[in-house]
Design a protein around this motif. Structure first.
Motif, PDB file in Angstrom:
ATOM      1  N   GLY A 153      -1.004 -11.561  14.147  1.00 32.40           N
ATOM      2  CA  GLY A 153      -0.264 -12.826  14.152  1.00 32.40           C
ATOM      3  C   GLY A 153      -0.337 -13.505  12.808  1.00 32.40           C
ATOM      4  O   GLY A 153      -1.338 -13.443  12.118  1.00 32.40           O
ATOM      5  N   GLY A 154       0.717 -14.133  12.422  1.00 39.17           N
ATOM      6  CA  GLY A 154       0.728 -14.822  11.135  1.00 39.17           C
ATOM      7  C   GLY A 154       2.148 -15.002  10.697  1.00 39.17           C
ATOM      8  O   GLY A 154       3.073 -14.642  11.408  1.00 39.17           O
ATOM      9  N   GLU A 180     -11.337 -11.115   1.359  1.00 37.69           N
ATOM     10  CA  GLU A 180     -11.697 -10.970   2.759  1.00 37.69           C
ATOM     11  C   GLU A 180     -10.451 -10.681   3.586  1.00 37.69           C
ATOM     12  O   GLU A 180      -9.397 -11.262   3.333  1.00 37.69           O
ATOM     13  CB  GLU A 180     -12.295 -12.291   3.248  1.00 37.69           C
ATOM     14  CG  GLU A 180     -13.617 -12.125   3.962  1.00 37.69           C
ATOM     15  CD  GLU A 180     -14.106 -13.476   4.443  1.00 37.69           C
ATOM     16  OE1 GLU A 180     -13.841 -13.765   5.619  1.00 37.69           O
ATOM     17  OE2 GLU A 180     -14.727 -14.223   3.650  1.00 37.69           O
ATOM     18  N   PHE A 181     -10.591  -9.809   4.569  1.00 44.55           N
ATOM     19  CA  PHE A 181      -9.431  -9.547   5.419  1.00 44.55           C
ATOM     20  C   PHE A 181      -9.250 -10.644   6.460  1.00 44.55           C
ATOM     21  O   PHE A 181     -10.220 -11.229   6.939  1.00 44.55           O
ATOM     22  CB  PHE A 181      -9.557  -8.177   6.106  1.00 44.55           C
ATOM     23  CG  PHE A 181      -9.269  -7.048   5.175  1.00 44.55           C
ATOM     24  CD1 PHE A 181      -7.981  -6.854   4.684  1.00 44.55           C
ATOM     25  CD2 PHE A 181     -10.289  -6.213   4.735  1.00 44.55           C
ATOM     26  CE1 PHE A 181      -7.708  -5.837   3.794  1.00 44.55           C
ATOM     27  CE2 PHE A 181     -10.025  -5.186   3.840  1.00 44.55           C
ATOM     28  CZ  PHE A 181      -8.735  -4.998   3.361  1.00 44.55           C
ATOM     29  N   ASN A 182      -8.008 -10.886   6.793  1.00 46.27           N
ATOM     30  CA  ASN A 182      -7.642 -11.851   7.813  1.00 46.27           C
ATOM     31  C   ASN A 182      -8.100 -11.339   9.183  1.00 46.27           C
ATOM     32  O   ASN A 182      -7.931 -10.172   9.503  1.00 46.27           O
ATOM     33  CB  ASN A 182      -6.110 -11.980   7.757  1.00 46.27           C
ATOM     34  CG  ASN A 182      -5.568 -12.972   8.731  1.00 46.27           C
ATOM     35  OD1 ASN A 182      -5.495 -12.710   9.917  1.00 46.27           O
ATOM     36  ND2 ASN A 182      -5.185 -14.119   8.229  1.00 46.27           N
ATOM     37  N   LEU A 216       3.379 -14.059   7.443  1.00 47.57           N
ATOM     38  CA  LEU A 216       3.840 -12.941   6.616  1.00 47.57           C
ATOM     39  C   LEU A 216       4.249 -11.749   7.467  1.00 47.57           C
ATOM     40  O   LEU A 216       5.209 -11.058   7.155  1.00 47.57           O
ATOM     41  CB  LEU A 216       2.744 -12.526   5.631  1.00 47.57           C
ATOM     42  CG  LEU A 216       2.618 -13.397   4.382  1.00 47.57           C
ATOM     43  CD1 LEU A 216       1.467 -12.917   3.525  1.00 47.57           C
ATOM     44  CD2 LEU A 216       3.902 -13.408   3.574  1.00 47.57           C
ATOM     45  N   LEU A 225      -3.622  -8.159   5.938  1.00 53.18           N
ATOM     46  CA  LEU A 225      -3.537  -9.257   4.971  1.00 53.18           C
ATOM     47  C   LEU A 225      -4.946  -9.625   4.522  1.00 53.18           C
ATOM     48  O   LEU A 225      -5.888  -9.630   5.327  1.00 53.18           O
ATOM     49  CB  LEU A 225      -2.880 -10.459   5.661  1.00 53.18           C
ATOM     50  CG  LEU A 225      -2.882 -11.800   4.912  1.00 53.18           C
ATOM     51  CD1 LEU A 225      -1.953 -11.744   3.710  1.00 53.18           C
ATOM     52  CD2 LEU A 225      -2.455 -12.936   5.848  1.00 53.18           C
ATOM     53  N   HIS A 226      -5.094  -9.907   3.232  1.00 54.55           N
ATOM     54  CA  HIS A 226      -6.399 -10.375   2.765  1.00 54.55           C
ATOM     55  C   HIS A 226      -6.211 -11.588   1.868  1.00 54.55           C
ATOM     56  O   HIS A 226      -5.104 -11.861   1.384  1.00 54.55           O
ATOM     57  CB  HIS A 226      -7.129  -9.273   1.990  1.00 54.55           C
ATOM     58  CG  HIS A 226      -6.542  -9.077   0.620  1.00 54.55           C
ATOM     59  ND1 HIS A 226      -5.307  -8.488   0.432  1.00 54.55           N
ATOM     60  CD2 HIS A 226      -6.985  -9.439  -0.607  1.00 54.55           C
ATOM     61  CE1 HIS A 226      -5.028  -8.474  -0.866  1.00 54.55           C
ATOM     62  NE2 HIS A 226      -6.020  -9.049  -1.522  1.00 54.55           N
ATOM     63  N   TYR A 227      -7.302 -12.325   1.688  1.00 53.37           N
ATOM     64  CA  TYR A 227      -7.255 -13.509   0.828  1.00 53.37           C
ATOM     65  C   TYR A 227      -8.644 -13.703   0.254  1.00 53.37           C
ATOM     66  O   TYR A 227      -9.630 -13.680   1.000  1.00 53.37           O
ATOM     67  CB  TYR A 227      -6.839 -14.724   1.653  1.00 53.37           C
ATOM     68  CG  TYR A 227      -6.662 -15.996   0.852  1.00 53.37           C
ATOM     69  CD1 TYR A 227      -5.751 -16.063  -0.195  1.00 53.37           C
ATOM     70  CD2 TYR A 227      -7.395 -17.147   1.169  1.00 53.37           C
ATOM     71  CE1 TYR A 227      -5.577 -17.231  -0.921  1.00 53.37           C
ATOM     72  CE2 TYR A 227      -7.221 -18.326   0.453  1.00 53.37           C
ATOM     73  CZ  TYR A 227      -6.307 -18.360  -0.593  1.00 53.37           C
ATOM     74  OH  TYR A 227      -6.133 -19.523  -1.303  1.00 53.37           O
TER      75      TYR A 227
END
Ligand SMILES: Cc1cc2nc3c(=O)[nH]c(=O)nc-3n(C[C@H](O)[C@H](O)[C@H](O)COP(=O)(O)OP(=O)(O)OC[C@H]3O[C@@H](n4cnc5c(N)ncnc54)[C@H](O)[C@@H]3O)c2cc1C
Ligand SMILES: Nc1ncnc2c1ncn2[C@@H]1O[C@H](COP(=O)(O)O)[C@@H](O)[C@H]1O
Lengths: 325, 264
Positions: free
Chosen positions: A96-97, A14-16, A99, A9-11
């Motif tokens: 973990g998260g 930047e990657f999580n 999504l 996942l990124h936002y």
């Protein structure tokens, strides 16, 4: 074919961190059972060759990149199902998260693979993976094996450590995926809204955390007074943040922050797993809760069974007196 | 519009949860109740029905579980559901997430709902996943952990907290939505509703009635095998103080903090 496909996942370019932990874990496990440590990324133009390639540092041997809406699970299910079908990965792995839960669940339906969630450890045994999953509010730990492929592993927050085991950039391959009809029927209107003030809790040595047990928004005054006396900051649970009692920036847990202060004093917090994962590494955990069976007492160093309305004001005074002396 | 709410019977939280050492399954004997998280889903359905922005003809409570699970359905009906459906069949015992999601989806297909609501988690299973599994089988858009939901013109406007803050997402109906426990304050059932619950229609279905393939559910359909159940890593038990005399309690806390140099 074997190999592991991890979702990253990124936002905002930047990657999580939890995704990078999962990529590192996937790389380690792929070495043990043999096969690729591939990663899938889904999003728009901010997924540059450079950003995607940088996953090689964490051991990714290949990155699949697909263009699709960000922050929603179902488009990623479409992408991962296609990548798995075309390349035959034996396992799908998530950090973990929120999504990760939704994507992993969607994949289980789509591909008929087994799924485990809240996984704290993955073991390689005889060329296969076994997931270790705490159950019943962490009162027991199950070891789970998969029947058939793919095995879907959804990690618990902070379960997998980041490790820069790879060298150089990973090759990036674009995949063209026709999204399912239903995947296009949800649209993001606004993402990542920060509700409430921007408070800084990550640098605090001492945190006084408040939960629903504070009773009402004004209850946080008790936590604030104690935090001030101790020279710390105030944190909160999702329950009270969702209720609008305290700002999101102060939230600890699965969809909030992860902290490890010297002292974590929890007042009126039940100690749900999703909260625990964000604070369990604190050096000293003190809990005040009127329910002697509250799960938080299972992982506190000092537990006080009592009414916070009686205890907090007096504790604040006593701390002030002690520090003033 | 027709709303189906998925509800589950779970062991009462007050009862200690146990694992049967032989089957490695949750020992489901003892007191049971409607999964508390599902009462928020029923309440969400009732608020849409009463809200006036959508025309709700029916709220249907749906469960998969043994015979005893009718009690969860009675509770759901006492909270406002118009009728209920129970999928119950020996072949379903020991179903995992994959199988449960498939079986529930097949049951829902027969109902043709415009909206499927679920709780954020089952109190015993803590899987957080059934909603997304069901949605993929039904070919419907889906979101979990929703804490605000408005219906308008065949669309839902949903809010929820995800990993980077609050997201607002628009979802076209039909859809599958799991709601977080902050979405509402569930009502208490009236005495009259409790008394009347057993008289509302309850449809019992076996797997053949909703086209479930026997090989895809129960022990046979399992895609995961529990190899072992172990005790958790031992952590030294913390000290516990029962607050009787608060001045005394506070003194002990302060001494404890001081010993650890936390009052420096
Ligand atoms: C996908 C997902 C993600 C989540 N992410 C997070 C997250 O990031 N962070 C998070 O915190 N939670 C998260 N949660 C929610 C989590 O499961 C719990 O619901 C939440 O942590 C509960 O908050 P709480 O302890 O404040 O409230 P409750 O669980 O309601 O506990 C309140 C406690 O206060 C005690 N109490 C009441 N009155 C008093 C009094 N007068 N004196 C002393 N004690 C009192 C009660 O005994 C009770 O134990 C998430 C859940 C899911 C499913
Ligand atoms: N056997 C079941 N029958 C009906 N609904 C269920 C069942 N299991 C889970 N659910 C629904 O799915 C939600 C999430 O459960 P879980 O994914 O198990 O945490 C619950 O709150 C229920 O609404």
């Amino acid at each position: 074919m074997s190999g592991i496909l991890t979702y990253a996942l990124h936002y905002e370019g930047e990657f999580n961190k939890n995704s990078l932990g999962a990529v590192s874990e996937g790389a380690k496990l792929a070495k043990e059972i043999g096969g690729d440590a591939a990663v899938v990324v889904v999003g728009g133009d901010d997924l540059t060759d450079e950003l995607c390639g940088s996953l090689g540092k964490y051991g990714a041997t290949k990155v699949f990149r697909a263009k699709a809406p960000e922050g929603l699970a179902q488009p990623v299910v479409d992408v991962m199902a296609k990548v798995i079908q075309d390349n035959g990965y034996g396992y799908a792995l998530f950090g973990g998260g929120l999504l990760g839960f939704e994507i992993g669940a969607g994949l289980t339906a789509r591909l008929g693979g087994g799924v485990t969630m809240e996984v704290t450890e993955v073991k390689a045994q005889d060329g296969k993976l076994v997931a270790v999953r705490p159950i019943l509010q962490d009162s027991a730990v199950a070891e789970v094996d998969y029947v058939g492929e793919p095995g879907i592993i959804i990690g618990r927050l902070n379960a997998f450590e980041m490790s820069e085991s790879g060298d150089g950039a990973a090759p990036v391959e674009d995949v063209d995926v026709q999204l399912s009809d239903w995947s296009t029927k949800a649209t993001m209107v606004q993402r990542g809204e920060q509700r409430g003030a921007d408070v800084n809790i990550e640098d605090a040595n001492i945190l006084v955390a408040g939960g629903r047990g504070l009773g009402k928004p004004e209850g946080f005054e008790l936590a604030e007074a104690l935090a001030e006396a101790l020279g710390g900051a105030v944190a909160a649970t999702r329950a009270v943040v969702d209720a609008g009692w305290y700002p999101y920036a102060a939230q600890i847990g699965q969809t909030g922050k992860t902290v490890a202060p010297k002292l974590y004093l929890a007042a009126g917090i039940s100690g749900a797993i999703q909260h625990k994962v964000g604070m369990q590494s604190s050096e000293n955990i003190v809990a005040i809760n009127k329910d002697p069976n509250a799960p938080i007492f299972e992982f506190s160093d000092l537990g006080i069974v009592g009414d916070l309305n009686k205890i907090l004001p007096k504790l604040t005074e006593a701390v002030k007196a002690k520090k003033g002396a | 519009m027709k709303i189906c709410v998925l509800v589950k019977e779970v062991p009462d939280a007050a009862v200690e949860k146990r694992i049967d050492p032989n089957s490695k399954r949750l020992d489901r004997s003892g007191e049971k109740n409607l999964n508390p998280f599902d009462t928020h889903a029923i309440e969400a359905a009732m608020q849409i029905k009463e809200g006036g922005k959508a025309d709700v003809e029916e709220v249907v409570a749906v469960t998969m579980g043994p015979e005893s699970a009718v009690r969860a359905l009675h509770k759901a009906v006492s909270l406002g559901a118009d009728r209920s459906v129970q999928l119950t069949d020996d072949a379903l015992a020991d179903s995992d997430v994959c199988a449960t999601g498939y079986a529930l989806a097949q049951t829902l297909k027969a109902e043709q709902p415009d909206l499927v609501l679920l709780g954020q988690q089952s109190d015993d299973g803590e899987c957080y996943t059934i909603g997304a599994v069901v949605a993929d089988h039904l070919h419907m858009p889906s979101l979990t952990q929703v804490i605000k939901m408005d219906v308008e013109d065949g669309k839902l406007r949903c809010e929820r907290q995800a990993e980077y803050g609050y997201d607002t997402v628009e979802v076209e109906l039909p859809a599958v939505i799991s709601v977080g426990d902050a979405i509402n304050e569930p009502r208490y059932p009236s005495l009259k509703a409790i008394m009347g619950a057993k008289k509302k229609p309850l449809d019992a279905k076996a797997i053949g009635d909703v086209g479930i393939e026997a090989g895809r559910v129960g022990g046979e359909g399992k895609r995961t095998t529990v190899l072992a159940i172990n005790p958790p890593p031992q952590k030294e038990a913390g000290q516990i103080i029962e607050d009787e005399d608060t001045d005394d309690t506070v003194e002990k806390i302060v001494a404890w903090l001081e010993e650890r140099k936390l009052l420096a």
